[in-house]
Design a protein around this motif. Sequence first.
Motif, mmCIF file in Angstrom:
data_model
loop_
_atom_site.group_PDB
_atom_site.id
_atom_site.type_symbol
_atom_site.label_atom_id
_atom_site.label_comp_id
_atom_site.label_asym_id
_atom_site.label_seq_id
_atom_site.Cartn_x
_atom_site.Cartn_y
_atom_site.Cartn_z
ATOM 1 N N TYR A 126 17.928 11.027 -18.810
ATOM 2 C CA TYR A 126 18.470 11.207 -17.303
ATOM 3 C C TYR A 126 19.571 9.697 -17.083
ATOM 4 N N TRP A 127 19.416 8.603 -16.774
ATOM 5 C CA TRP A 127 20.262 7.768 -17.899
ATOM 6 C C TRP A 127 21.694 7.676 -18.082
ATOM 7 N N LEU A 187 13.380 9.675 -19.371
ATOM 8 C CA LEU A 187 14.422 8.856 -18.031
ATOM 9 C C LEU A 187 15.550 8.914 -18.953
ATOM 10 N N SER A 212 11.380 16.743 -20.828
ATOM 11 C CA SER A 212 10.377 16.780 -19.615
ATOM 12 C C SER A 212 9.729 18.744 -19.546
#
Length: 98
Positions: free
Chosen positions: A73-74, A70, A28
């Motif tokens: 995060y998943w 992403l 990020s």
Amino acid sequence: MKGEMHPKRGANSHLEHDICIHIFTVSSAMVGVCLTVIGLIRVVITLGTADTLADDLLAADALLFLISSLLSYWALRSRGLRRMHRLEKLQMGSLSSP
């Protein structure tokens, strides 16, 4: 929440969870760095007459870091240990691509 562990998971799972958190925060941050540098390069280009390929390469890197963010995060949100392992492999592959 930080010290919580799922009852079926052991100490290794806690370490894997920490790896996901590190990948998430770093990827990020790298998206932000890439977008900032793209903005700075565009300012330099508009002030001068030079045109570079660097902003296109940084945009591709930002996209890869976004995908990695992403996926991590998943993986953090997934409940299954096998799914977390598969997502971690995808994350590492997307980070090592450039």
